[in-house]
Design an enzyme around this catalytic site. Structure first.
Site, PDB file in Angstrom:
ATOM      1  CD  GLU A 190      -2.523  -1.183   2.721  1.00 25.08           C
ATOM      2  OE1 GLU A 190      -2.111  -0.485   3.659  1.00 25.08           O
ATOM      3  OE2 GLU A 190      -3.503  -1.923   2.829  1.00 25.08           O
ATOM      4  N   PRO A 191       1.639   1.486  -1.030  1.00 25.85           N
ATOM      5  CG  PRO A 191       2.608   1.562  -3.143  1.00 25.85           C
ATOM      6  CD  PRO A 191       1.759   0.695  -2.271  1.00 25.85           C
ATOM      7  N   GLY A 192       1.994   4.990  -0.528  1.00 27.59           N
ATOM      8  CA  GLY A 192       1.386   6.302  -0.780  1.00 27.59           C
ATOM      9  C   GLY A 192       2.482   7.235  -1.266  1.00 27.59           C
ATOM     10  NE  ARG A 230       4.740  15.017   4.445  1.00 28.38           N
ATOM     11  CZ  ARG A 230       6.015  14.779   4.614  1.00 28.38           C
ATOM     12  NH1 ARG A 230       6.917  15.595   4.121  1.00 28.38           N
ATOM     13  NH2 ARG A 230       6.411  13.701   5.260  1.00 28.38           N
ATOM     14  CB  CYS A 245      -2.035  35.179  11.588  1.00 26.07           C
ATOM     15  SG  CYS A 245      -1.934  36.572  10.465  1.00 26.07           S
ATOM     16  CE1 TYR A 269      -0.566  10.581   3.556  1.00 27.46           C
ATOM     17  CE2 TYR A 269       1.709  10.324   2.865  1.00 27.46           C
ATOM     18  CZ  TYR A 269       0.506   9.767   3.226  1.00 27.46           C
ATOM     19  OH  TYR A 269       0.356   8.401   3.243  1.00 27.46           O
TER      20      TYR A 269
END
Ligand code: LLP
Length: 410
Positions: free
Chosen positions: A268-270, A307, A337, A365
């Site tokens: 299941e690579p993302g 990230r 801000c 992501y």
């Protein structure tokens, strides 16, 4: 400057022309790169019956999902919405693995009705599933292998104290539950974390499943999850897919021999599929010198790429418009801000107001974790495919921002 590391064009389409055509800030994806990454996994695992289930959460644009489907992969979905997105993109329910964590049983029922494989993540869910479906609906079990691995505590999910999966130490209870409800368990699953470099970790996770598998006679697949690390800068190590392929395939084939028949191996690579395909283009709004630091303020921030703030992640940045400029050291910061440093202490060719900066490894992501914080609009997304730039998501408008709000009169 290394132009391969800092491309000014993708498949012959210049980043500057895309910025002009679609505006900034802008997410741009290289479709060829995504397909190449799929091929590299398929090559590394060519000795075994492999199924790739792309982790939709990394980048869930429907056009990206369609491209991934065209390249021969299925998907992993963690919400009913991702299941539906996948189906909208043309995936057959049988190509979708649904791995929820602590969702309501009604969501699980909806997934069963749609015909996707459910990955059971707790003993209470196993019981509820058993009461409802007995052995009529095949299912998978997510095992927590008690392995601590991954690039950051927040993305290490296979350790003993993690909420994910059912502890391998609870195997006797798992087996008792399978037996008392006559569950039809056709798959075992493990996912240990993200940004995992070491092939041995993948082998360790797989071995735990192979050992547990002896007690499950109806298996059709073993799902070893995702988590392969990509390089975030020049010289940064990445998972050696060939090594993982060799080691895990060999162990898998030995296991199948002992098990008595051939199963499928799922991954299941993302990140591995989409991270490096993504370039996030932002504009320098202001170059601000302070007594200690020179800041470049850009027309984006943690609302579009969280990230660096959430995981201290490093994203390489380059100046598209002034590659030969004199180098200075900068903090590249957003317009949000609160502190939203996208890149700290970076040596870049002189950044001038209006220059386009490119943030790399933005495919995974990036957009999928973007928000409307500070009431900012989310950017557009463009996919470059066969030498052409295609708009795959329009920039949000102010109308989009307010369309679900209910405005009371006082
Ligand atoms: N399978 C399952 C069950 C997962 O939970 C995940 C990711 C994957 C596969 C894919 O992992 P990948 O190959 O992308 O590492 N937002 C974080 C990463 C969170 C990963 C969550 N689960 C980041 O930006 O680093």
């Amino acid at each position: 400057m290394n132009l391969n590391l800092h491309p000014s064009e993708i498949q012959g389409v210049s980043l500057e022309s895309m910025a002009k055509e679609f505006g900034l800030p802008l997410y741009v994806y290289d479709g060829e790169k995504i397909v190449n990454q799929i091929r590299s996994i398929q090559n590394a695992f060519s000795e075994v019956p492999l199924k790739i289930k792309y982790a939709t959460k990394a980048l869930s644009n429907i056009s990206i999902l369609k491209l991934i489907r065209k390249a021969g992969a299925g998907i992993d979905a963690v919400s009913i919405e991702e299941v539906k997105l996948g189906m909208l993109a043309g995936f057959d329910p049988t190509e979708i693995m649904y791995t929820p964590s602590g969702v309501s049983f009604s969501e699980v029922q909806e997934a069963v009705e749609l015909g996707v494989m459910v990955n059971l993540d707790s003993i209470p869910l196993m019981r509820q599933f058993g009461e409802q479906y007995g052995n009529r609906v095949p299912a998978c079990i997510r095992i927590n292998p008690h392995i601590l691995a991954g690039g950051n505590a927040k993305i290490s999910v296979g350790h003993k104290h993690s909420k994910f999966g059912i502890s391998i130490e609870q195997l006797p209870e798992i087996l008792a539950t399978v037996s008392s409800y006559d569950l039809n368990i056709v798959g075992l699953h493990v996912h240990t974390g993200s940004d995992i470099l070491d092939a041995e970790i993948f082998l360790k996770g797989a071995t735990i499943l192979f050992d547990a598998a002896k007690d499950f006679p109806n298996l059709q697949f073993i799902d070893c999850g995702g988590g392969f690390k990509v390089a975030y800068k020049d010289g940064d190590p990445a998972t050696d897919m060939k090594e993982v392929g060799e080691k895990v395939s060999k162990a898998f084939l030995d296991f199948c021999d002992q098990y008595g028949r051939s199963l499928e191996l799922w991954l299941e690579p993302g990140k591995f599929l989409v991270s490096e395909s993504g370039y996030f283009l932002v504009e320098a709004n202001v170059v601000k010198e302070t007594p200690t630091i020179t800041f470049v303020g850009v027309d984006s921030g943690l609302n579009h790429l969280i990230r660096p703030m959430l995981y201290d992640a490093f994203h390489d940045v380059y100046n598209l418009n002034n590659p030969a400029g004199n180098e200075n050291k900068y903090h590249v910061v957003g317009y949000i801000c609160e502190t939203d440093t996208l890149a700290a202490d970076r040596v870049l060719p002189e950044v001038r107001q209006g220059d386009i900066l490119v943030i790399k490894n933005a495919g995974a992501y990036g957009y999928s974790m973007a928000s409307n914080y500070n009431s900012r609009l989310r950017p557009a997304e463009v996919l470059v495919w066969e030498g052409k730039a295609h708009l795959i998501r329009k920039r949000e408008s102010f109308e989009d921002l307010v369309k679900n709000q209910v405005s009371l009169e006082f």
